[in-house]
Design an enzyme around this catalytic site. Structure first.
Site, PDB file in Angstrom:
ATOM      1  N   ASP A 267      36.983  51.908  47.266  1.00 42.44           N
ATOM      2  CA  ASP A 267      36.355  53.141  46.752  1.00 42.44           C
ATOM      3  C   ASP A 267      35.561  53.886  47.826  1.00 42.44           C
ATOM      4  O   ASP A 267      34.560  54.548  47.511  1.00 42.44           O
ATOM      5  CB  ASP A 267      35.437  52.846  45.559  1.00 42.44           C
ATOM      6  CG  ASP A 267      36.171  52.277  44.358  1.00 42.44           C
ATOM      7  OD1 ASP A 267      37.387  52.040  44.473  1.00 42.44           O
ATOM      8  OD2 ASP A 267      35.521  52.053  43.324  1.00 42.44           O
TER       9      ASP A 267
ATOM     10  N   ARG B 107      46.850  48.665  46.019  1.00 42.95           N
ATOM     11  CA  ARG B 107      46.941  47.419  46.801  1.00 42.95           C
ATOM     12  C   ARG B 107      48.355  46.844  46.755  1.00 42.95           C
ATOM     13  O   ARG B 107      48.841  46.269  47.735  1.00 42.95           O
ATOM     14  CB  ARG B 107      45.926  46.406  46.276  1.00 42.95           C
ATOM     15  CG  ARG B 107      44.519  46.793  46.659  1.00 42.95           C
ATOM     16  CD  ARG B 107      43.447  46.190  45.766  1.00 42.95           C
ATOM     17  NE  ARG B 107      42.219  46.906  45.962  1.00 42.95           N
ATOM     18  CZ  ARG B 107      41.218  46.490  46.742  1.00 42.95           C
ATOM     19  NH1 ARG B 107      41.292  45.325  47.330  1.00 42.95           N
ATOM     20  NH2 ARG B 107      40.138  47.243  46.904  1.00 42.95           N
TER      21      ARG B 107
ATOM     22  N   HIS C  87      42.862  41.511  43.374  1.00 44.33           N
ATOM     23  CA  HIS C  87      43.117  42.488  42.302  1.00 44.33           C
ATOM     24  C   HIS C  87      44.586  42.775  42.053  1.00 44.33           C
ATOM     25  O   HIS C  87      44.968  43.898  41.706  1.00 44.33           O
ATOM     26  CB  HIS C  87      42.352  43.797  42.541  1.00 44.33           C
ATOM     27  CG  HIS C  87      41.848  44.362  41.243  1.00 44.33           C
ATOM     28  ND1 HIS C  87      41.072  45.490  41.148  1.00 44.33           N
ATOM     29  CD2 HIS C  87      42.032  43.923  39.968  1.00 44.33           C
ATOM     30  CE1 HIS C  87      40.796  45.728  39.879  1.00 44.33           C
ATOM     31  NE2 HIS C  87      41.372  44.789  39.149  1.00 44.33           N
TER      32      HIS C  87
ATOM     33  N   SER D  88      37.783  43.003  40.695  1.00 41.62           N
ATOM     34  CA  SER D  88      36.566  43.722  41.072  1.00 41.62           C
ATOM     35  C   SER D  88      35.315  42.980  40.622  1.00 41.62           C
ATOM     36  O   SER D  88      35.310  42.342  39.562  1.00 41.62           O
ATOM     37  CB  SER D  88      36.557  45.125  40.459  1.00 41.62           C
ATOM     38  OG  SER D  88      37.582  45.904  41.022  1.00 41.62           O
TER      39      SER D  88
ATOM     40  N   HIS E 186      32.477  49.529  46.558  1.00 39.39           N
ATOM     41  CA  HIS E 186      32.650  49.574  45.101  1.00 39.39           C
ATOM     42  C   HIS E 186      31.305  49.349  44.399  1.00 39.39           C
ATOM     43  O   HIS E 186      30.461  48.593  44.868  1.00 39.39           O
ATOM     44  CB  HIS E 186      33.644  48.479  44.704  1.00 39.39           C
ATOM     45  CG  HIS E 186      34.198  48.609  43.319  1.00 39.39           C
ATOM     46  ND1 HIS E 186      33.450  48.394  42.180  1.00 39.39           N
ATOM     47  CD2 HIS E 186      35.444  48.921  42.891  1.00 39.39           C
ATOM     48  CE1 HIS E 186      34.218  48.568  41.119  1.00 39.39           C
ATOM     49  NE2 HIS E 186      35.433  48.885  41.524  1.00 39.39           N
TER      50      HIS E 186
HETATM   51 MG    MG Z   1      38.967  50.593  44.481  1.00 38.18          MG
END
Ligand code: MG
Length: 438
Positions: A42, A85, A137, A162, A241
């Site tokens: 992020d 990802r 993730h 996350s 994040h």
């Molecule tokens: Mg992200």
């Protein structure tokens, strides 16, 4: 038109021909270069000093930009974590792998299908050592059946999803005792730290992560150097994040508050990686590539990072959601100071504004209007604009006719019994899933 459908997988980038010719004596040694792939979480297009942020403390990343290649027009393949990802590691559109819609949760039944060929598997077959640290993730599955060790990575130290996908209200995010901002996801188990497939800590100690990862990376790089073995190191940082966190070394040290501290720790981690390469004489035989999985979480306001002059952020296909900072560094192969070209959050980016499909699509001239402020279809579009729209629409239809969607892995839903728990038979769940560090 927005960036949806534009796809520049990092896999292809890694295979690009070198930008500078190799001196003949080094050619053999560099025949099998090492790869260090660093993925921020992020991080926005406007968050780094080298991308214009006035108060970010990112000296190592800025030095990387000055001595390497800085992309101004680099895109992730999706606006959220899991599909982005998946594409990074497979080089495939995430819908082909079934990584839609949204992202994986702690009890997701699905994951990145094991039949997918990852970058780690390709390099491992060529004799590379492979390791991953950080956030995966791409599914946890049944007792860790989708983890990185099943996708070509020899070793894995990190977190399966996350760090806000479990309760965090009692966790320390900044030493000595600043609790994490917000409550994160209630009703799930505390987020674990894994080594390989085993749970070594639950809940994970967030401020302890970057130092732990740093030691892991230094050991891995030194071992590979000692064995003269080429390697792939995938460092998927949790920064920046939400909720942000940092170790004692970085807590309270920047002018950007919690976000800036987390970013500074990310920058410090990159500095440590470069130092480890240098210490082991590998700097000239290693391609370091840094980018982010998706844009900043602008709905979090000051805790969500900056897309700079680009519109919106994470979760949207506006430029801010998918155009990422990206740096490539390889002394002797990439000329120093190269660049590859191609605010204020507005209402369209607000967390309460529903996501809106646009049909007909919005049409922007991204060369002249990278902030996507002026839809060319509003007003009086000329014949060349209408023809361009017609061409784009035709290309989209043709692409969709050819595109094969894999079975949705995320659509398989959640099963609470699949959530990682360090004491599998304990009760009541999820709160009993807690173990001391080992
Ligand atoms: Mg992200």
């Amino acid at each position: 038109m927005g960036p949806q459908g534009r796809y520049r997988p990092c896999l292809l980038l890694l295979l690009l021909p070198p930008l500078l010719p190799l001196p003949p004596v080094r050619a053999a040694a560099a025949a099998r270069p090492n790869f260090v792939l660093v993925l921020a979480d992020d991080l926005g297009f406007g968050d780094l000093g080298s991308y214009g942020h006035p108060s970010s403390a990112t000296p190592h990343l800025d030095r990387l930009a000055a001595r390497g290649l800085r992309f101004t027009d680099f895109y992730s393949s999706a606006a959220v974590c899991s599909p982005s990802r998946a594409a990074l590691l497979t080089g495939r559109l995430p819908v082909r792998s079934g990584i839609y819609p949204g992202v994986f949760g702690p009890g997701s039944r699905g994951g990145l299908p094991l039949a997918e060929v990852t970058l780690a598997e390709l390099l491992k077959a060529q004799g590379y050592a492979t390791a991953m640290v950080g956030k995966w993730h791409l599914g946890y599955g049944n007792n860790g059946s989708f983890l990185p060790v099943h996708q070509g990575f020899d070793d894995f130290l990190g977190v399966p999803y996350s760090h806000d996908q479990g309760p965090c209200q009692n966790l320390t995010c900044f030493p000595p005792d600043t609790k994490c901002f917000g409550t994160c996801d209630q009703g799930a188990v505390a987020v674990p730290l894994l080594r390989g497939r085993g749970i070594v800590q639950q809940p994970v100690s967030l401020p302890g992560l970057a130092p732990l990862y740093g030691r892991f990376c230094r050991d891995f790089i030194a071992r590979c150097a000692r064995l003269r073995r080429p390697f792939l190191l995938y460092y998927a940082s949790h920064h920046t994040h939400y909720p942000q966190f940092a170790s004692r070394e970085f807590a309270g040290t920047t002018r950007r508050g919690p976000f800036g501290d987390a970013l500074a720790e990310f920058d410090g981690a990159v500095g440590q990686l470069l130092q480890a390469l240098q210490d082991n004489g590998l700097e000239n035989s290693t391609l370091v590539f840094v980018t982010s999985d998706n844009g900043p979480s602008t709905m979090r306001m000051a805790r969500g990072g900056s897309a700079g002059h680009l519109k919106c952020g994470k979760g949207t296909t506006y430029e801010g959601g998918m155009r990422e900072p990206a740096l490539a560094y390889w002394p002797g192969r990439i000329a120093p100071g190269s660049f590859h070209s191609g605010t204020t959050p507005d209402q369209a980016c607000h967390g309460l504004t529903p996501l809106t499909p646009h049909l007909p699509p919005l049409l922007f001239d991204l060369e002249a209007d990278p902030a996507e402020n002026y839809d060319l279809l509003q007003g009086r579009p000329g014949p060349e604009v209408l023809q361009a729209l017609k061409d784009i629409t035709l290309q989209k239809v043709l692409l969709e006719q050819r595109l094969q969607f894999g079975e949705s892995q995320i659509g398989k839903g959640q099963d609470p019994a699949l959530q990682p728990c360090c004491a599998p038979s304990c009760s009541p769940k999820p709160s009993c899933c807690r173990c001391s560090p080992q």
